[in-house]
Write a protein that holds these residues in place. Sequence first.
Motif, short mmCIF file in Angstrom:
data_model
loop_
_atom_site.label_atom_id
_atom_site.label_comp_id
_atom_site.label_asym_id
_atom_site.label_seq_id
_atom_site.Cartn_x
_atom_site.Cartn_y
_atom_site.Cartn_z
N SER A 2 1.13 -1.68 -0.05
CA SER A 2 -0.24 -0.24 0.02
C SER A 2 1.26 1.64 0.34
O SER A 2 2.06 1.15 0.59
N GLU A 159 -12.05 3.41 -14.72
CA GLU A 159 -11.90 3.18 -13.99
C GLU A 159 -10.14 2.80 -14.02
O GLU A 159 -10.12 2.34 -14.94
N ILE A 160 -9.20 3.51 -13.55
CA ILE A 160 -8.37 3.43 -13.64
C ILE A 160 -6.41 3.59 -12.24
O ILE A 160 -7.08 4.65 -11.71
N GLN A 161 -6.37 2.53 -12.39
CA GLN A 161 -5.30 3.09 -10.86
C GLN A 161 -4.31 3.44 -11.72
O GLN A 161 -3.48 2.81 -12.20
N VAL A 162 -3.81 4.45 -10.56
CA VAL A 162 -2.98 5.57 -11.68
C VAL A 162 -1.41 5.56 -10.92
O VAL A 162 -0.33 5.08 -11.88
N ARG A 167 -6.11 5.78 -7.74
CA ARG A 167 -7.32 5.27 -8.65
C ARG A 167 -8.05 6.66 -8.87
O ARG A 167 -8.61 7.73 -8.92
N MET A 168 -8.77 6.76 -10.61
CA MET A 168 -9.57 7.56 -10.95
C MET A 168 -10.65 7.11 -11.48
O MET A 168 -10.59 5.93 -11.73
N LEU A 169 -11.82 7.47 -11.29
CA LEU A 169 -12.80 6.75 -11.47
C LEU A 169 -13.62 7.58 -12.40
O LEU A 169 -14.17 9.08 -12.22
N SER A 179 -14.47 12.88 -14.08
CA SER A 179 -13.44 11.91 -12.73
C SER A 179 -13.18 12.08 -11.94
O SER A 179 -13.29 13.80 -11.57
N VAL A 181 -11.17 11.51 -8.51
CA VAL A 181 -9.29 10.54 -7.58
C VAL A 181 -10.12 10.50 -6.77
O VAL A 181 -9.85 11.01 -5.75
N ASP A 184 -5.23 7.77 -1.16
CA ASP A 184 -4.56 6.75 0.13
C ASP A 184 -4.12 7.48 0.67
O ASP A 184 -2.76 7.96 0.12
N THR A 189 -8.54 7.46 2.94
CA THR A 189 -9.06 7.74 1.89
C THR A 189 -9.86 9.35 1.76
O THR A 189 -11.01 9.11 2.01
#
Length: 267
Positions: A2, A159-162, A167-169, A179, A181, A184, A189
């Motif tokens: 993490s 969705e993407i894990q940058v 993460r971006m939704l 979008s 963001v 964490d 979060t």
Amino acid sequence: MSAEYEVTIVKFGTRQAFKSDVYLNWSIYGRPDEPIGMDYYFWVIRNDVRTVVVDTGFSEAGGRRRNRTFLVRPLDALAALGIAPADAPTLIVTHAHYDHIGNLHEFRNAQVVMARSEYDFWTSHLAGRRQFSFVSEPVEIEALRRVSNDGRLTTFEDEIQVAPGIRMLRIGGHTPGQSIVLVDTAEGTVVLASDAVHYYEEYEGDVPFAFTADLPATYLGFDRIRRLVDRGEVRHIVSGHDPDTLARFTPVEHGQLAGLAATIGRR
Ligand SMILES: [Zn+2]
């Protein structure tokens, strides 16, 4: 593994408006029209290994055309945080309105992440229609095209894990690919809601913003963020334009950004 980050919220501009300017069909609520401030922000996500800049504010020209003035120029604010365009931080573009991509062209080597539907919309003919062109700048859309042509653009559908912990939704609504963001931090979060939530009143009162490309998607976006909060997946919501935003977090009290910035999850 993490990863946790510190989020810095930077207020670079401000103006006064009325609720009838900022909320869609305000008259239907039967409440008085009143003045409401509108602040302009961008966001920086950082830890020891990574710097991600979320949106780049409005440009001098884009601001001037709409009588918006700077409290601090976005690039000066970034410099105060020790970030230069030449460092090529990863750029997240939450949507392509003039007040969110204004200085993109300064970042000639940066990788840019945005929703595919956002890119496709603003590079289409529909973007030239008045309700859309009012909130965008052709030279800035050109800058986006250059990013794509240079091979520096990463797009995603939903969705993407940058990066680990970022993460971006895609929410849509305000714009086709608007979008949010999720970041964490040591405080849990954080959702950088950008213009999926311009104002806390908009989200809490279910009062959509005046400019919306897709009203059902706007409502569904509020629902989606509420679900994230209800499930405990999100601890803090950072609005896109609410003047109350900085006061909700840890103020930056010293240096050039004193009074203009706040942090979450300070490291
Ligand atoms: Zn905005």
